[in-house]
Design a protein around this motif. Structure first.
Motif, PDB file in Angstrom:
ATOM      1  N   ALA A   1     -57.832 -18.335 -13.105  1.00  0.00           N
ATOM      2  CA  ALA A   1     -56.427 -16.821 -13.194  1.00  0.00           C
ATOM      3  C   ALA A   1     -56.045 -16.302 -13.599  1.00  0.00           C
ATOM      4  N   LEU A   2     -55.013 -16.949 -14.394  1.00  0.00           N
ATOM      5  CA  LEU A   2     -54.167 -16.815 -14.800  1.00  0.00           C
ATOM      6  C   LEU A   2     -53.958 -16.111 -16.318  1.00  0.00           C
ATOM      7  N   ARG A   3     -55.583 -17.028 -16.692  1.00  0.00           N
ATOM      8  CA  ARG A   3     -55.506 -16.268 -17.825  1.00  0.00           C
ATOM      9  C   ARG A   3     -56.218 -14.507 -18.543  1.00  0.00           C
ATOM     10  N   GLY A   4     -57.473 -14.199 -16.998  1.00  0.00           N
ATOM     11  CA  GLY A   4     -57.137 -13.000 -16.030  1.00  0.00           C
ATOM     12  C   GLY A   4     -55.852 -12.047 -16.432  1.00  0.00           C
ATOM     13  N   LEU A   5     -55.169 -12.724 -15.412  1.00  0.00           N
ATOM     14  CA  LEU A   5     -53.521 -11.991 -15.308  1.00  0.00           C
ATOM     15  C   LEU A   5     -53.017 -11.614 -16.326  1.00  0.00           C
ATOM     16  N   VAL A   6     -52.311 -12.431 -17.461  1.00  0.00           N
ATOM     17  CA  VAL A   6     -51.978 -12.100 -18.773  1.00  0.00           C
ATOM     18  C   VAL A   6     -52.476 -11.132 -19.346  1.00  0.00           C
TER      19      VAL A   6
ATOM     20  N   GLN B   1     -62.941 -16.894 -21.036  1.00  0.00           N
ATOM     21  CA  GLN B   1     -62.592 -15.892 -21.649  1.00  0.00           C
ATOM     22  C   GLN B   1     -63.232 -14.786 -20.557  1.00  0.00           C
ATOM     23  N   MET B   2     -64.428 -14.679 -19.716  1.00  0.00           N
ATOM     24  CA  MET B   2     -64.721 -13.388 -19.113  1.00  0.00           C
ATOM     25  C   MET B   2     -63.929 -12.971 -17.971  1.00  0.00           C
ATOM     26  N   ALA B   3     -62.908 -13.767 -17.600  1.00  0.00           N
ATOM     27  CA  ALA B   3     -62.275 -14.086 -16.405  1.00  0.00           C
ATOM     28  C   ALA B   3     -61.031 -11.963 -16.904  1.00  0.00           C
ATOM     29  N   ALA B   4     -61.141 -12.954 -18.651  1.00  0.00           N
ATOM     30  CA  ALA B   4     -59.790 -11.709 -19.116  1.00  0.00           C
ATOM     31  C   ALA B   4     -60.582 -10.650 -19.643  1.00  0.00           C
ATOM     32  N   SER B   5     -61.845 -11.041 -19.900  1.00  0.00           N
ATOM     33  CA  SER B   5     -63.260  -9.789 -20.078  1.00  0.00           C
ATOM     34  C   SER B   5     -62.859  -8.585 -18.764  1.00  0.00           C
ATOM     35  N   MET B   6     -63.039  -9.483 -17.595  1.00  0.00           N
ATOM     36  CA  MET B   6     -63.465  -8.601 -16.467  1.00  0.00           C
ATOM     37  C   MET B   6     -62.376  -8.227 -15.757  1.00  0.00           C
ATOM     38  N   ALA B   7     -60.883  -8.072 -16.465  1.00  0.00           N
ATOM     39  CA  ALA B   7     -59.867  -8.491 -15.634  1.00  0.00           C
ATOM     40  C   ALA B   7     -58.989  -7.310 -16.466  1.00  0.00           C
TER      41      ALA B   7
END
Length: 488
Positions: free
Chosen positions: A294-299, A420-426
């Motif tokens: 989750a933190l990966r997606g937020l940042v 990687q998916m969390a970063a891309s989706m967010a």
């Protein structure tokens, strides 16, 4: 060095290159090869972004800019999901091999394109290749290098982006103008040949590792068979593309029931897909690997989102030319690398790195926003942007290392793909929201950019508040793995 790896009931011993230095005889060929592959990917990324307007103009497809841009994003998500599953069961070697072949196919399709269909095909293949190579490289590093060396390698990955960020657009522009844009895409496969030859020692090491643990069923919730993953990955890709296409066309007059329904369905589909594709607990930022994801997606959403609009802010609101806008990108390329170097130096204190990094990103984005919200000098905004770059270098590197250290061979691929998916989706959701703000505003105004910048600050602040959720991903004495560097 011998490492014992537990995956379910499977326990295997394996020989890894020894030594705590990157450049021992056993480690140096591996490190040089993976950094060279990341550098090639960085040059390809910057070159394509620079050359694509010329490509579309020559092929008389400028109106399809959105389609060409969305194509690799869609296949990238699908590729990440499949690559994570595959790497957990067969190791990184076949994933990297297919990624390299797909990369060649994508570059060749664009280089020989005579119209939009071939161009879109090439971009679709490029997205597939990027996902395979991203996951394959991270799993390769996790499996063949001493855990103590992982922070250093991650820092080198960040440094590998500096030169392409500074020289890539210049070199691409010169080649495109003097020789032709097709040579940019011909050069990619040519350069890949020596890089792949350099990678062969690392691949031999990975092939020699026992694969019993890789064949074990991945622990945790979520689909464990490819046919249970791909439909959700396809749904996520379709939802993201639909969301961005709808918001691009959005205006106050066009705010109809059908638009609202499509947007709502896209959000629901994306949420359902994320629940199935990401590690358990990611959507609620549960303490542990879910919190790290989750933190990966937020940042990523906060930093990448405002970074995509900063050149436009500088040119539209501040009347600066392309040079100043380009400098803004170069600044963060350097400070990101510096932040990642700090991460490798103080990797024994990951929670301090996360809190400091998120604080710098939040404060830096506030400083960047001052050139929108107030009449602050442009230099103030660029200084803030540099601080944000330093912060994301610290946080992204730390999160990457935490994902590797909190995973074993049965879920290393899935967890890395999940990050990687969390970063891309967010990031894609942020782009859609920002696009909606601009579309409703009707023009790139101070108010619209202010809302966009405020959203980025809010996401970064949320990450700062939730940074403690990563603590549970820090095993003090990881069972069945080599001892990591001392953690807090």
């Amino acid at each position: 060095m011998t490492v014992k790896t537990d995956a379910g009931s499977a326990v295997a011993e394996r020989e890894l290159p020894s030594g705590a230095s990157l450049f021992t005889r056993g480690n140096a060929p591996i490190v040089i090869a993976v950094v060279a592959l990341v550098t090639l990917g960085a040059f390809e990324n910057r070159a394509v972004l620079t050359a694509m307007p010329t490509v579309l103009t020559e092929l008389d497809a400028v109106t399809s800019y959105g389609l060409v841009g969305a194509a690799p994003l869609a296949t990238y998500l699908v590729s990440l999901a499949a690559a994570g599953w595959w790497a957990d069961r067969r190791g990184p070697v076949p994933v990297l091999r297919l990624g390299a072949l797909t990369f060649v196919g994508g570059m060749a399709a664009v280089a020989s394109a005579s119209g939009l269909p071939a161009l879109v095909l090439g971009r679709l293949l490029s997205g597939l290749a990027e996902g395979l190579l991203d996951v394959g490289v991270m799993v390769l590093v996790a499996r063949v290098l001493d855990p103590v060396l992982r922070p250093k390698v991650v820092a080198m990955f960040s440094a590998a982006w500096v030169l392409p960020s500074v020289l890539g657009p210049v070199v691409t522009g010169a080649v495109t103008e003097w020789v032709g844009w097709r040579w940019i895409f011909i050069a990619g496969p040519v350069v890949l040949v020596p890089v792949w030859l350099a990678l062969r020692p690392a691949l031999r090491v990975a092939r020699g590792l026992p694969q019993e643990e890789a064949d074990a069923v991945a622990s945790g919730e979520g689909p464990t068979r490819l046919r249970g993953i791909l439909p959700w990955a396809l749904l996520a890709a379709a939802a993201l593309v639909a969301l961005n296409l709808v918001t691009e066309q959005l205006t106050v007059q066009a705010l109809t029931v059908s638009v609202a329904v499509v947007s709502g369905l896209a959000v629901v589909g994306l949420g359902a897909s994320a629940r199935r594709l990401l590690p358990a607990g990611a959507l609620r930022a549960a303490c542990g690997i879910g919190g790290v994801i989750a933190l990966r997606g937020l940042v990523s959403a906060s930093f990448m989102g405002i970074g995509a609009f900063l050149p436009l802010i500088l040119t539209v609101l501040r009347d600066h030319g392309p040079l100043t806008a380009g400098i803004s990108l170069s600044i963060t390329g350097v400070t990101w690398s510096c932040g990642s170097a700090i991460q490798s130096r103080f990797s024994a204190r990951p929670m301090t790195l996360l809190r400091t990094g998120f604080s710098l990103v939040t404060a830096g984005l506030v400083g960047t926003g001052l050139i929108v919200w107030a009449e602050a000098p442009t230099a103030v905004g660029l200084i803030g942007w540099a601080l944000a770059g330093l912060g994301i270098g610290m946080t992204s590197g730390t999160l990457s290392v935490l994902i590797m250290s909190a995973s074993d061979d049965s879920n290393q691929g899935r967890n890395n793909a999940g990050g990687q998916m969390a970063a891309s989706m967010a990031s894609a959701v942020y782009y859609a929201a920002a696009g909606a703000v601009l579309a409703i505003a009707g023009e790139p105004s101070r108010f619209a950019f202010g809302v966009i910048a405020g959203l980025a600050v809010a996401l970064a602040a949320t990450g700062l508040a939730a940074s403690g959720r990563a603590r549970c991903a820090l095993p003090a004495e990881p069972a069945g793995k080599a001892a990591l560097s001392p953690m807090e």
